[in-house]
Write an enzyme that holds these catalytic residues in place. Structure first.
Site, mmCIF file in Angstrom:
data_model
loop_
_atom_site.group_PDB
_atom_site.id
_atom_site.type_symbol
_atom_site.label_atom_id
_atom_site.label_comp_id
_atom_site.label_asym_id
_atom_site.label_seq_id
_atom_site.Cartn_x
_atom_site.Cartn_y
_atom_site.Cartn_z
ATOM 1 N N THR A 51 -5.581 2.844 -6.946
ATOM 2 C CA THR A 51 -6.867 2.936 -6.460
ATOM 3 C C THR A 51 -7.622 3.977 -6.685
ATOM 4 O OG1 THR A 51 -6.418 1.458 -4.660
ATOM 5 C CG2 THR A 51 -8.071 2.999 -4.081
ATOM 6 N N TYR B 71 -1.690 5.503 -4.583
ATOM 7 C CA TYR B 71 -2.855 6.639 -4.533
ATOM 8 C C TYR B 71 -1.972 7.769 -5.262
ATOM 9 C CZ TYR B 71 -5.774 4.744 -1.046
ATOM 10 O OH TYR B 71 -6.907 3.951 -0.585
ATOM 11 N N SER C 222 0.736 -1.212 -0.082
ATOM 12 C CA SER C 222 0.043 -0.066 0.064
ATOM 13 C C SER C 222 0.869 1.223 0.101
ATOM 14 C CB SER C 222 -1.106 0.104 1.017
ATOM 15 O OG SER C 222 -1.623 1.285 1.381
ATOM 16 N N HIS D 145 -14.161 -1.266 -2.006
ATOM 17 C CA HIS D 145 -13.113 -0.692 -1.030
ATOM 18 C C HIS D 145 -13.571 -1.354 0.396
ATOM 19 C CE1 HIS D 145 -9.677 2.513 -0.832
ATOM 20 N NE2 HIS D 145 -9.912 2.032 0.503
ATOM 21 N N LYS E 182 -7.881 -0.071 -9.689
ATOM 22 C CA LYS E 182 -8.952 -0.742 -8.525
ATOM 23 C C LYS E 182 -10.047 0.173 -8.049
ATOM 24 C CE LYS E 182 -8.282 -2.995 -3.910
ATOM 25 N NZ LYS E 182 -9.011 -1.889 -3.108
#
Length: 362
Positions: A162, A136, A113, A259, A235
């Protein structure tokens, strides 16, 4: 690297969840288990899997059966990928390093992440198995590129953007518990990278005047596509229309995801959205799915309805909280065993033989 023995009564992912809840402080549990608003989507993710029935088959030839899959040039032993989840150190002091070790022990891909509590570089240096990176997109493009280049240098084999959280969901359970990140735990990969500048005056919306100013668009995804040769996934796709746009933008795969119900409540369950998206793409892009997967039978159902693989997020933190890297590996091995049994009892020797006829119509 520290690990605890797995309690003898743990035989399923549900058992890990129960033990993790007992071990973790209530405020941390509110973050790990939290959902947007009333948690309806979170519940529907599970309920939708439970409503689907399988058609059992007998006397099938299972010689040479296996669960392996080829995905983006990588051979995976099982169609299960560790999903990107923030702040693994909330569950265990070894954090993402323990997750990487547990995933590698089973041959599973770990998706790191952007909001990991360990640096990309440290995870890459310690990893003994394949890594992907979840991105992100940042307020400044140079920061997005910096994260991309760090992930590439650390050996990540795919980039997953994402797209479904341009703003955080309102997680009421978290708010009621007063959750705050403990001292020493944070998004270490984002140090020095500013977020959106709030420009809302009194009585004005901080969402519409600040937080959304730098929210990514399809144009930004197209820009990013031109900046890396790695496979690029998006995503958060829950619409066949967005699946079509993803295809037109030139991405290499999508993740059907809500999510985990943590952002917008009352979105449908991912397994309900999957068939229309898979039909829209017609096999032209690999499709992954997350949200509510807790059993090998869930994996079988997802593959039957059009997914190439599934992603597991929250249960990984449960495994970490209970037994560190050993817990992560055990979670993945449980799912593999359950999938193998489900394939055997529905007469499907390989993943390619799993189609919609697995789902019972009675």
């Amino acid at each position: 690297m520290t690990a605890s023995p797995v309690p003898a009564d743990i035989v399923s992912l549900g058992d890990y969840e129960r033990h993790a809840r007992e071990r973790l402080p209530a405020s941390i549990w509110s973050y790990i288990a939290g959902a947007g608003a009333d948690g309806l989507t979170r519940g529907w993710n599970r309920e939708a899997f439970d409503r689907l029935k399988l058609e059992g088959r007998v006397l099938a030839d299972m010689y040479g059966a296996h669960t392996a899959i080829e995905l983006f040039g990588q051979t995976l032993e099982i169609p299960v990928i560790v999903a990107p989840v923030a702040f693994h150190k909330l569950a265990h002091p070894d954090g993402e390093l323990a997750t990487a070790l547990g995933a590698a022990a089973t041959g599973a891909v770990m998706t790191v992440s952007t909001q990991a509590s360990t640096t990309i570089e440290d995870i890459g240096a310690a990893a003994q198995g394949p890594l992907w990176f979840q991105l992100y997109m940042q307020t400044r493009r140079e920061d997005t590129l910096a994260l991309l280049h760090r992930a590439e240098a650390a050996g990540c084999k795919a980039i997953m953007v994402t797209a479904d959280a341009p703003v955080n969901g309102l997680r009421n359970e978290e708010q009621r518990a007063g959750f705050r990140l403990p001292e020493g735990i944070g998004a270490v990969n984002l140090k020095g990278m500013p977020g959106p500048a709030l420009r809302a005056g009194p009585g004005e919306s901080p969402v519409f005047k600040g937080l959304l100013d730098a929210a990514p668009t399809w144009r930004d995804l197209e820009w990013l596509r031109g900046r890396t040769k790695l496979p690029l996934l998006v995503k958060g796709v829950m619409s066949r229309h967005d699946a079509r746009l993803a295809l037109e933008t030139g991405v290499d795969g999508i993740v059907v995801s809500n999510h985990g119900g943590r952002v917008l409540d009352t979105l449908p369950a991912t397994i309900e959205a999957l068939p229309a998206i898979a039909d829209e793409l017609g096999g032209r892009l690999p499709v992954l799915l997350d949200g509510g997967v807790r059993r090998g039978t869930d994996i079988l159902k997802a593959l039957a309805l059009g997914a190439n693989a599934v992603m597991i997020g929250q249960p990984i933190l449960h495994g970490l909280a209970v037994a560190g890297a050993v817990g992560v590996a055990h979670i993945l091995n449980i799912l593999r065993a359950e999938l193998e049994v489900a394939m055997a009892l529905t007469g499907r020797p390989r993943l390619a033989t799993i189609d919609r006829s697995v789902i019972a119509t009675c």
